[in-house]
Motif scaffolding. Structure first.
Motif, PDB file in Angstrom:
ATOM      1  N   ARG A 185       9.562  -7.461  -5.930  1.00 19.78           N
ATOM      2  CA  ARG A 185      10.419  -7.181  -4.779  1.00 19.78           C
ATOM      3  C   ARG A 185      11.847  -7.615  -5.120  1.00 19.78           C
ATOM      4  O   ARG A 185      12.029  -8.616  -5.836  1.00 19.78           O
ATOM      5  CB  ARG A 185       9.917  -7.971  -3.561  1.00 19.78           C
ATOM      6  CG  ARG A 185       8.545  -7.488  -3.041  1.00 19.78           C
ATOM      7  CD  ARG A 185       7.370  -8.208  -3.720  1.00 19.78           C
ATOM      8  NE  ARG A 185       6.079  -7.770  -3.215  1.00 19.78           N
ATOM      9  CZ  ARG A 185       5.508  -8.323  -2.142  1.00 19.78           C
ATOM     10  NH1 ARG A 185       6.077  -9.323  -1.498  1.00 19.78           N
ATOM     11  NH2 ARG A 185       4.343  -7.867  -1.742  1.00 19.78           N
TER      12      ARG A 185
ATOM     13  N   HIS B 270      -2.557   1.601  -2.344  1.00 19.67           N
ATOM     14  CA  HIS B 270      -1.426   1.489  -3.284  1.00 19.67           C
ATOM     15  C   HIS B 270      -1.728   0.449  -4.351  1.00 19.67           C
ATOM     16  O   HIS B 270      -2.455  -0.522  -4.123  1.00 19.67           O
ATOM     17  CB  HIS B 270      -0.108   1.209  -2.561  1.00 19.67           C
ATOM     18  CG  HIS B 270       0.175  -0.222  -2.218  1.00 19.67           C
ATOM     19  ND1 HIS B 270      -0.137  -0.799  -1.018  1.00 19.67           N
ATOM     20  CD2 HIS B 270       0.787  -1.193  -2.934  1.00 19.67           C
ATOM     21  CE1 HIS B 270       0.261  -2.045  -0.993  1.00 19.67           C
ATOM     22  NE2 HIS B 270       0.822  -2.330  -2.157  1.00 19.67           N
TER      23      HIS B 270
ATOM     24  N   SER C  18       3.949  -0.911  -6.879  1.00 25.10           N
ATOM     25  CA  SER C  18       4.670  -0.430  -5.681  1.00 25.10           C
ATOM     26  C   SER C  18       4.658   1.096  -5.689  1.00 25.10           C
ATOM     27  O   SER C  18       5.674   1.759  -5.463  1.00 25.10           O
ATOM     28  CB  SER C  18       6.093  -1.000  -5.613  1.00 25.10           C
ATOM     29  OG  SER C  18       6.042  -2.367  -5.260  1.00 25.10           O
TER      30      SER C  18
ATOM     31  N   HIS D 246       4.192   9.125  -2.073  1.00 24.30           N
ATOM     32  CA  HIS D 246       5.587   8.868  -2.473  1.00 24.30           C
ATOM     33  C   HIS D 246       5.923   9.630  -3.752  1.00 24.30           C
ATOM     34  O   HIS D 246       5.093   9.721  -4.663  1.00 24.30           O
ATOM     35  CB  HIS D 246       5.803   7.361  -2.691  1.00 24.30           C
ATOM     36  CG  HIS D 246       7.252   6.992  -2.675  1.00 24.30           C
ATOM     37  ND1 HIS D 246       8.080   7.174  -3.756  1.00 24.30           N
ATOM     38  CD2 HIS D 246       8.024   6.484  -1.681  1.00 24.30           C
ATOM     39  CE1 HIS D 246       9.305   6.768  -3.428  1.00 24.30           C
ATOM     40  NE2 HIS D 246       9.300   6.346  -2.183  1.00 24.30           N
TER      41      HIS D 246
ATOM     42  N   SER E 135      10.116   1.307   0.389  1.00 29.81           N
ATOM     43  CA  SER E 135       8.696   0.950   0.345  1.00 29.81           C
ATOM     44  C   SER E 135       8.146   0.853   1.769  1.00 29.81           C
ATOM     45  O   SER E 135       8.732   0.165   2.617  1.00 29.81           O
ATOM     46  CB  SER E 135       8.531  -0.402  -0.358  1.00 29.81           C
ATOM     47  OG  SER E 135       7.262  -0.930  -0.066  1.00 29.81           O
TER      48      SER E 135
ATOM     49  N   ARG F  29      12.149  -2.489  -4.206  1.00 27.42           N
ATOM     50  CA  ARG F  29      11.252  -3.046  -5.215  1.00 27.42           C
ATOM     51  C   ARG F  29      11.490  -2.375  -6.556  1.00 27.42           C
ATOM     52  O   ARG F  29      12.052  -1.284  -6.602  1.00 27.42           O
ATOM     53  CB  ARG F  29       9.784  -2.770  -4.821  1.00 27.42           C
ATOM     54  CG  ARG F  29       9.356  -3.494  -3.574  1.00 27.42           C
ATOM     55  CD  ARG F  29       8.257  -2.725  -2.875  1.00 27.42           C
ATOM     56  NE  ARG F  29       7.697  -3.530  -1.810  1.00 27.42           N
ATOM     57  CZ  ARG F  29       6.471  -4.062  -1.809  1.00 27.42           C
ATOM     58  NH1 ARG F  29       5.625  -3.801  -2.793  1.00 27.42           N
ATOM     59  NH2 ARG F  29       6.055  -4.809  -0.823  1.00 27.42           N
TER      60      ARG F  29
END
Ligand SMILES: O=C1O[C@H](COP(=O)(O)O)[C@@H](O)[C@H](O)[C@H]1O
Length: 256
Positions: free
Chosen positions: A79, A160, A163, A168, A184, A191
């Motif tokens: 992150r 998931h 990340s 996505h 995210s 991230r």
């Protein structure tokens, strides 16, 4: 359960404690194998409760018997927060694992927390390229991407990994080694993450899932009913072995 075709092994244990015991032995055995074969062991950590699942490595006999000096540690995702922030995957790993084992500090490759998401992803990719050039990190002869010895991954309730979230566009990234995400769905929004080509070029992956939070995702990923839209976790196919470590709770729908 073992599937020779896609090198997938699914192990279900009675309790999370049994998972932790078995996972520690698995990691220690691979550490010994790669230390002997290559002189180093490249290990990728995720965030989440995976760090708690590897706690047995910080206890006897492993804390004394593992060749920690051979370890090189990386993160599958991070992150974009300072390293001492409560959301930092580095902090989670440091507090729960790295501060308790003697891995040389210069072999722990944290993501640069002074950069933007985009800058940190580019910087991490440069670090990885240097390690491939110097032979610390292997390169896949199949894909040309870096080949980590072992990735220790968790999975979120939506399936998931790292990340890389369902639906996505980053799921389709097939050039970059490391990329960034600004939106995210799980906070925090910014991230950096390894891409699928890197994840799938690794030799071994342990997918560790315990407790009630991911029961449905485990069922979608491993159950008999075909899932029309692949979850990110279902795209994980390392070169040697994908081994699932589940406790009975996480696997409860599989056994119905
Ligand atoms: O946000 C993240 O989530 C996943 C899964 O976490 P968990 O708490 O469900 O175990 C984790 O693997 C990833 O590294 C992390 O950044």
């Amino acid at each position: 359960m073992a599937d020779q075709n896609n090198k997938k092994v699914v192990k279900v244990y009675d309790t999370e404690q049994d998972v932790a015991v078995s996972l520690a032995k698995y990691v220690a055995d691979l550490s010994a194998k790669f230390a002997k074969e290559r002189g180093s062991f490249t290990v990728v950590l995720s965030g989440g409760y995976l760090i708690d699942n590897i706690r047995k490595l910080t206890e006897p006999p492993y804390v004394d018997s593992v060749e920690w000096s051979k370890w090189h540690v990386f993160w599958v995702d991070e992150r974009v927060v300072p390293r001492n922030h409560v959301d930092s995957n580095y902090k989670l790993a440091f507090d729960g694992f790295l501060s308790k084992v003697p891995i040389p500090a210069g072999q722990v490759y944290a993501i640069n927390d002074a950069l933007s998401a985009e800058g940190a992803a580019e910087d991490y990719q440069t670090v990885l390229k240097h390690l491939v050039d110097t032979g610390v990190l292997a390169k896949s002869s199949v894909t040309g991407f870096p080949k980590f010895d072992l990735m220790l991954l968790g999975m979120g309730p939506d399936g998931h990994v790292a990340s890389l979230f369902p639906g996505h566009p980053l799921l389709k990234e097939n050039v970059k080694w490391v990329t960034h995400i600004m939106d995210s769905p799980k906070l925090p929004p910014q991230r950096i993450t390894f891409t699928f080509p890197v994840i799938n070029s690794s030799a071994y992956i342990a997918m560790v899932v315990c407790g009630p939070g991911e029961v449905d995702a485990v069922y979608k990923a491993l159950g008999k009913t075909a899932n029309p839209e692949l979850l990110p976790v279902q795209r994980v196919t390392p070169e040697e072995e994908l081994r699932w470590f589940l406790d009975k709770v996480a696997a409860s729908k599989l056994q119905e």
